[in-house]
Design a protein around this motif. Sequence first.
Motif, PDB file in Angstrom:
ATOM      1  N   LEU A  32       0.824  -1.209   0.000  1.00 56.68           N
ATOM      2  CA  LEU A  32       0.000   0.000   0.000  1.00 56.68           C
ATOM      3  C   LEU A  32       0.856   1.257   0.000  1.00 56.68           C
ATOM      4  O   LEU A  32       0.448   2.289  -0.550  1.00 56.68           O
ATOM      5  N   LYS A  33       2.043   1.188   0.588  1.00 55.84           N
ATOM      6  CA  LYS A  33       2.922   2.359   0.593  1.00 55.84           C
ATOM      7  C   LYS A  33       3.287   2.769  -0.832  1.00 55.84           C
ATOM      8  O   LYS A  33       3.389   3.960  -1.136  1.00 55.84           O
ATOM      9  N   ALA A  34       3.482   1.788  -1.709  1.00 54.31           N
ATOM     10  CA  ALA A  34       3.802   2.090  -3.106  1.00 54.31           C
ATOM     11  C   ALA A  34       2.619   2.766  -3.792  1.00 54.31           C
ATOM     12  O   ALA A  34       2.801   3.680  -4.604  1.00 54.31           O
ATOM     13  N   VAL A  35       1.412   2.327  -3.482  1.00 49.88           N
ATOM     14  CA  VAL A  35       0.205   2.940  -4.040  1.00 49.88           C
ATOM     15  C   VAL A  35       0.119   4.404  -3.602  1.00 49.88           C
ATOM     16  O   VAL A  35      -0.134   5.301  -4.414  1.00 49.88           O
ATOM     17  N   ILE A  36       0.334   4.636  -2.316  1.00 49.79           N
ATOM     18  CA  ILE A  36       0.253   5.996  -1.772  1.00 49.79           C
ATOM     19  C   ILE A  36       1.332   6.879  -2.380  1.00 49.79           C
ATOM     20  O   ILE A  36       1.070   8.027  -2.773  1.00 49.79           O
ATOM     21  N   HIS A  37       2.552   6.360  -2.470  1.00 44.83           N
ATOM     22  CA  HIS A  37       3.666   7.145  -3.022  1.00 44.83           C
ATOM     23  C   HIS A  37       3.392   7.570  -4.456  1.00 44.83           C
ATOM     24  O   HIS A  37       3.591   8.730  -4.827  1.00 44.83           O
ATOM     25  N   ARG A  38       2.931   6.638  -5.278  1.00 45.52           N
ATOM     26  CA  ARG A  38       2.610   6.962  -6.676  1.00 45.52           C
ATOM     27  C   ARG A  38       1.489   7.998  -6.739  1.00 45.52           C
ATOM     28  O   ARG A  38       1.543   8.943  -7.524  1.00 45.52           O
ATOM     29  N   ALA A  39       0.455   7.846  -5.906  1.00 45.05           N
ATOM     30  CA  ALA A  39      -0.659   8.791  -5.898  1.00 45.05           C
ATOM     31  C   ALA A  39      -0.192  10.180  -5.494  1.00 45.05           C
ATOM     32  O   ALA A  39      -0.616  11.193  -6.083  1.00 45.05           O
ATOM     33  N   GLU A  40       0.678  10.268  -4.509  1.00 45.00           N
ATOM     34  CA  GLU A  40       1.202  11.569  -4.082  1.00 45.00           C
ATOM     35  C   GLU A  40       2.014  12.226  -5.196  1.00 45.00           C
ATOM     36  O   GLU A  40       1.897  13.440  -5.432  1.00 45.00           O
ATOM     37  N   GLN A  41       2.820  11.451  -5.892  1.00 43.60           N
ATOM     38  CA  GLN A  41       3.616  11.977  -7.000  1.00 43.60           C
ATOM     39  C   GLN A  41       2.713  12.525  -8.104  1.00 43.60           C
ATOM     40  O   GLN A  41       2.964  13.612  -8.649  1.00 43.60           O
ATOM     41  N   GLU A  42       1.660  11.774  -8.438  1.00 43.13           N
ATOM     42  CA  GLU A  42       0.778  12.198  -9.518  1.00 43.13           C
ATOM     43  C   GLU A  42      -0.028  13.428  -9.117  1.00 43.13           C
ATOM     44  O   GLU A  42      -0.232  14.337  -9.919  1.00 43.13           O
TER      45      GLU A  42
END
Length: 282
Positions: A32-42
Amino acid sequence: MDLYQLFKTRTPIIGVVHLLPLPTSPRWGGNLKAVIHRAEQEAAALASGGVNGIIVENFFDAPFVKNQVDPAVVSAMTVVVQRIQNLVPLPIGLNVLRNDSKSAMAIAYSTGAEFIRVNVLTGVMATDQGLIEGEAHQLLRYRRELGCDVKIMADVLVKHARPLSAPNLTVAVKDTIERGLADAIILSGWATGSPPNQEDLELASGAANGTPVFIGSGANWENISTLMEAANGVIVSSSLKRHGRIEQPIDPIRVSQFVEAARSGENPPGDIQSISVDTPHA
């Protein structure tokens, strides 16, 4: 729906954050951390490029359930929205695919998000998930019970779907607004990345009679100024991705180019009127 009050512009550009696969989806990667990180970047890329709002969408959860998603999806999307809200000062919306409008409303209420997108608010559509029936009554009743004013942006003859009855765009628009009580409507092409045609946009804008009309797919820096001649706003994602490829992350340079192209040709179709009541896409 007062677009200026919500987005600080009468012709808003709404970017979409396509979440990586979430828990319980077929392609869930377990992080889930990877999902959150990508969402924050976008979200940061969209905000820096000049969009006026962001929709968070579980786009990569395909194949989608028809209606109610797993509670783990609701929980994950809630966390992502909160993280994005801490990062960017923009109005945030939800689209819980394929058509879980109640979960979208619940997340929006809990996080203070401002709007949702609903793929099928009224009528019956044949989709790759099967027949999806609009549940406007349940959604509007739920919003009233929550005591919130989350705006409802509803697709009309949504993409990746076909109506069971003979499609009449004017009737569908009027039904969605007058009988479904949508605060804004969305018009798309036949699929993700396919734009609506200009004639349909003009028909929809005329039938909407002051209710905001959004372009829901296929907008890019080449066609946006023309499309916006017959619409009040745009929801955009695919053309903002790196190399224009849907699986890639948002490219901030493409965002800036799109926003510049949209703003250079601004010609809103009449004044937007406030209405009392207001989420791919798949």
